[in-house]
Design an enzyme around this catalytic site. Structure first.
Site, PDB file in Angstrom:
ATOM      1  N   SER A   1       0.463  -0.661   0.015  1.00 30.01           N
ATOM      2  CA  SER A   1       0.166  -0.074  -0.127  1.00 30.01           C
ATOM      3  C   SER A   1       1.506   1.393   0.582  1.00 30.01           C
ATOM      4  O   SER A   1       1.550   1.574   1.050  1.00 30.01           O
ATOM      5  CB  SER A   1      -0.996  -0.143   1.480  1.00 30.01           C
TER       6      SER A   1
ATOM      7  N   HIS B   1      -1.479  -1.468  -4.003  1.00 26.86           N
ATOM      8  CA  HIS B   1      -2.652  -0.606  -3.563  1.00 26.86           C
ATOM      9  C   HIS B   1      -2.724   0.295  -3.764  1.00 26.86           C
ATOM     10  O   HIS B   1      -2.037   1.002  -2.416  1.00 26.86           O
ATOM     11  CB  HIS B   1      -2.193  -1.594  -2.376  1.00 26.86           C
TER      12      HIS B   1
ATOM     13  N   ASP C   1      -5.255   3.750  -1.776  1.00 30.05           N
ATOM     14  CA  ASP C   1      -6.220   3.386  -1.171  1.00 30.05           C
ATOM     15  C   ASP C   1      -6.076   5.331  -1.557  1.00 30.05           C
ATOM     16  O   ASP C   1      -5.637   6.356  -1.489  1.00 30.05           O
ATOM     17  CB  ASP C   1      -5.403   3.858   0.243  1.00 30.05           C
TER      18      ASP C   1
ATOM     19  N   MET D   1      -9.407   7.662  -0.030  1.00 30.98           N
ATOM     20  CA  MET D   1     -10.298   8.702   0.799  1.00 30.98           C
ATOM     21  C   MET D   1     -10.684   9.814   0.126  1.00 30.98           C
ATOM     22  O   MET D   1      -9.680  10.378   0.135  1.00 30.98           O
ATOM     23  CB  MET D   1      -9.038   8.458   2.108  1.00 30.98           C
TER      24      MET D   1
ATOM     25  N   HIS E   1      -8.707   0.409  -3.835  1.00 34.43           N
ATOM     26  CA  HIS E   1      -9.144   0.532  -2.769  1.00 34.43           C
ATOM     27  C   HIS E   1     -10.273   1.634  -2.861  1.00 34.43           C
ATOM     28  O   HIS E   1      -9.049   2.436  -2.514  1.00 34.43           O
ATOM     29  CB  HIS E   1      -8.451   0.463  -1.590  1.00 34.43           C
TER      30      HIS E   1
ATOM     31  N   MET F   1     -12.400   4.234  -0.516  1.00 32.64           N
ATOM     32  CA  MET F   1     -12.971   3.903   0.778  1.00 32.64           C
ATOM     33  C   MET F   1     -13.872   5.710   0.587  1.00 32.64           C
ATOM     34  O   MET F   1     -13.281   6.499   1.383  1.00 32.64           O
ATOM     35  CB  MET F   1     -11.414   4.328   1.691  1.00 32.64           C
TER      36      MET F   1
ATOM     37  N   MET G   1     -11.341  -5.841   5.844  1.00 27.26           N
ATOM     38  CA  MET G   1     -10.803  -4.798   6.654  1.00 27.26           C
ATOM     39  C   MET G   1     -10.528  -5.182   7.567  1.00 27.26           C
ATOM     40  O   MET G   1     -10.923  -5.637   8.552  1.00 27.26           O
ATOM     41  CB  MET G   1     -11.420  -3.878   6.488  1.00 27.26           C
TER      42      MET G   1
ATOM     43  N   GLY H   1      -9.105   4.209   6.966  1.00 30.63           N
ATOM     44  CA  GLY H   1      -8.423   5.207   7.192  1.00 30.63           C
ATOM     45  C   GLY H   1      -7.486   5.727   7.687  1.00 30.63           C
ATOM     46  O   GLY H   1      -6.612   7.150   6.870  1.00 30.63           O
ATOM     47  N   PHE H   2      -6.277   4.648   8.058  1.00 28.35           N
ATOM     48  CA  PHE H   2      -4.782   4.752   8.085  1.00 28.35           C
ATOM     49  C   PHE H   2      -3.826   3.858   8.217  1.00 28.35           C
ATOM     50  O   PHE H   2      -4.808   2.514   8.503  1.00 28.35           O
ATOM     51  CB  PHE H   2      -5.344   5.597   9.695  1.00 28.35           C
ATOM     52  N   GLY H   3      -3.119   4.350   7.727  1.00 26.14           N
ATOM     53  CA  GLY H   3      -1.748   2.785   7.518  1.00 26.14           C
ATOM     54  C   GLY H   3      -1.673   2.772   9.163  1.00 26.14           C
ATOM     55  O   GLY H   3      -1.922   3.857  10.059  1.00 26.14           O
ATOM     56  N   GLY H   4      -0.811   2.033   9.768  1.00 27.58           N
ATOM     57  CA  GLY H   4       0.139   1.826  10.789  1.00 27.58           C
ATOM     58  C   GLY H   4      -0.941   0.908  12.339  1.00 27.58           C
ATOM     59  O   GLY H   4      -0.471   1.376  13.211  1.00 27.58           O
TER      60      GLY H   4
ATOM     61  N   ASP I   1      -6.095  -6.464   4.515  1.00 27.03           N
ATOM     62  CA  ASP I   1      -6.027  -5.044   4.365  1.00 27.03           C
ATOM     63  C   ASP I   1      -5.517  -4.653   6.320  1.00 27.03           C
ATOM     64  O   ASP I   1      -6.620  -4.234   6.315  1.00 27.03           O
ATOM     65  CB  ASP I   1      -6.590  -4.447   3.361  1.00 27.03           C
ATOM     66  N   GLY I   2      -4.260  -4.165   6.553  1.00 28.36           N
ATOM     67  CA  GLY I   2      -4.066  -3.280   7.686  1.00 28.36           C
ATOM     68  C   GLY I   2      -3.683  -4.346   9.097  1.00 28.36           C
ATOM     69  O   GLY I   2      -3.946  -5.413   9.633  1.00 28.36           O
ATOM     70  N   GLY I   3      -2.739  -3.565   9.567  1.00 29.82           N
ATOM     71  CA  GLY I   3      -1.463  -4.531  10.371  1.00 29.82           C
ATOM     72  C   GLY I   3      -1.178  -5.657  10.422  1.00 29.82           C
ATOM     73  O   GLY I   3      -0.629  -6.317  10.729  1.00 29.82           O
TER      74      GLY I   3
ATOM     75  N   GLY J   1       1.088  -2.068   3.988  1.00 27.46           N
ATOM     76  CA  GLY J   1       1.566  -0.892   4.160  1.00 27.46           C
ATOM     77  C   GLY J   1       2.913  -0.408   4.571  1.00 27.46           C
ATOM     78  O   GLY J   1       4.080  -0.542   4.864  1.00 27.46           O
ATOM     79  N   SER J   2       2.797  -0.158   6.271  1.00 25.82           N
ATOM     80  CA  SER J   2       3.687   0.424   6.767  1.00 25.82           C
ATOM     81  C   SER J   2       5.155  -1.096   7.159  1.00 25.82           C
ATOM     82  O   SER J   2       6.371   0.377   7.272  1.00 25.82           O
ATOM     83  CB  SER J   2       2.978   0.700   8.613  1.00 25.82           C
TER      84      SER J   2
HETATM   85  C1  DX5 Z   1      -6.601   1.260   5.621  1.00 28.37           C
HETATM   86  C2  DX5 Z   1      -5.477   1.120   4.165  1.00 28.37           C
HETATM   87  C3  DX5 Z   1      -4.569  -0.223   3.972  1.00 28.37           C
HETATM   88  C4  DX5 Z   1      -3.327   1.285   5.052  1.00 28.37           C
HETATM   89  C5  DX5 Z   1      -2.636  -0.372   5.388  1.00 28.37           C
HETATM   90  O1  DX5 Z   1      -7.723   2.265   5.372  1.00 28.37           O
HETATM   91  O2  DX5 Z   1      -6.523   0.521   3.283  1.00 28.37           O
HETATM   92  O3  DX5 Z   1      -4.158  -0.228   2.709  1.00 28.37           O
HETATM   93  O4  DX5 Z   1      -2.323   1.439   4.054  1.00 28.37           O
HETATM   94  O5  DX5 Z   1      -1.329   0.033   5.780  1.00 28.37           O
HETATM   95  P1  DX5 Z   1      -0.878  -1.068   7.416  1.00 28.37           P
HETATM   96  O6  DX5 Z   1      -0.378  -2.149   6.597  1.00 28.37           O
HETATM   97  O7  DX5 Z   1       0.341  -0.298   7.476  1.00 28.37           O
HETATM   98  O8  DX5 Z   1      -2.111  -1.364   8.251  1.00 28.37           O
HETATM   99 ZN    ZN Z   2      -6.326  -0.405   1.268  1.00 29.88          ZN
END
Ligand code: DX5
Ligand code: ZN
Length: 219
Positions: free
Chosen positions: A8, A33, A35, A37, A66, A68, A137, A142-145, A175-177, A197-198
């Protein structure tokens, strides 16, 4: 079905995306990927249509978008023109999900549906056959990390069972964490398309991080 790691780019260097895209390509990544938003469906703003267009000019990788956003139908055609390879909409954001999925597919690209953590997988029961991707999800969008929500393990497993029973061929995307500690477990539970992502961009040691994920998955 082969496993995919889709970084991501929300966690990439926003001031030097091209450099990061080159590193991903050199690391055998085939799908990124993106995102999108709208500051409405989620409390954050990220990536617009012109950025997707700019990315398409510099890479042939699959652009996995993706969305959102509320009322995604308003953007679909322009995002496809910009060069998306797959569009995933949120079930919670669509009034007429069947229509939206068939609209995306009418352009010959892949279609996915994302589910927020509390949304029941059975909401997709009558459209499974149409889908290329079910995005589970594993954090609130909404947020990475953010931290992976452990309760989503059951949902990934349920989705795998549904897919097996119905002989559907959608990818199960998570997707996420996702990190080095939980990737093996989510894959064992049934995830086939892993958004990261992170943990890919962590410490800016992108090549090493990807190699570590590939090694863990024996890819
Ligand atoms: C969150 C995004 C993800 C995000 C994942 O809403 O849809 O794609 O970038 O980031 P990590 O892997 O850091 O959770
Ligand atoms: Zn995503």
């Amino acid at each position: 079905m082969s496993l995919i790691i889709a970084p991501s780019i929300l966690s990439a260097d926003a001031c030097n995306l091209e450099k990061d895209i080159c590193i991903l390509e050199k690391s055998s990544i085939t799908s990124i990927h993106i995102d999108v938003m709208d500051g409405n469906f989620v409390p954050n703003i990220a990536f617009g249509i012109d950025q997707i267009k700019a990315l398409r000019k510099i890479t042939n990788m699959e652009l996995d978008v993706h969305l959102m956003v509320n009322d995604p139908d308003r953007y679909i055609e322009r995002i496809i023109e910009a060069g998306a390879s797959c569009i995933t909409v949120h079930e919670e954001a669509c009034d007429h999900l069947y229509k939206t999925i068939t609209f995306i597919k009418s352009f010959g690209i892949k279609a996915g549906v994302a589910l927020n953590p509390a949304t029941n997988i059975d909401n997709l029961k009558y459209v499974y056959k149409l889908l290329n991707k079910v995005l589970i999800m594993t954090v609130e969008p909404g947020f990475g990390g953010q931290k992976f929500i452990p309760l989503m393990k059951e949902k990934i497993n349920d989705t795998r069972q549904i897919k097996q029973l119905g002989k559907y061929d959608f990818q199960i995307q998570v997707d996420g964490g996702i990190d080095f500690d939980n990737i093996m477990e989510v894959v064992a539970l049934g995830a086939t398309d892993i958004v990261i992502g992170s943990s890919v961009f962590k410490d800016r040691t992108i090549e090493n991080n990807i190699k570590k994920f590939y090694d863990l998955l024996d890819l």
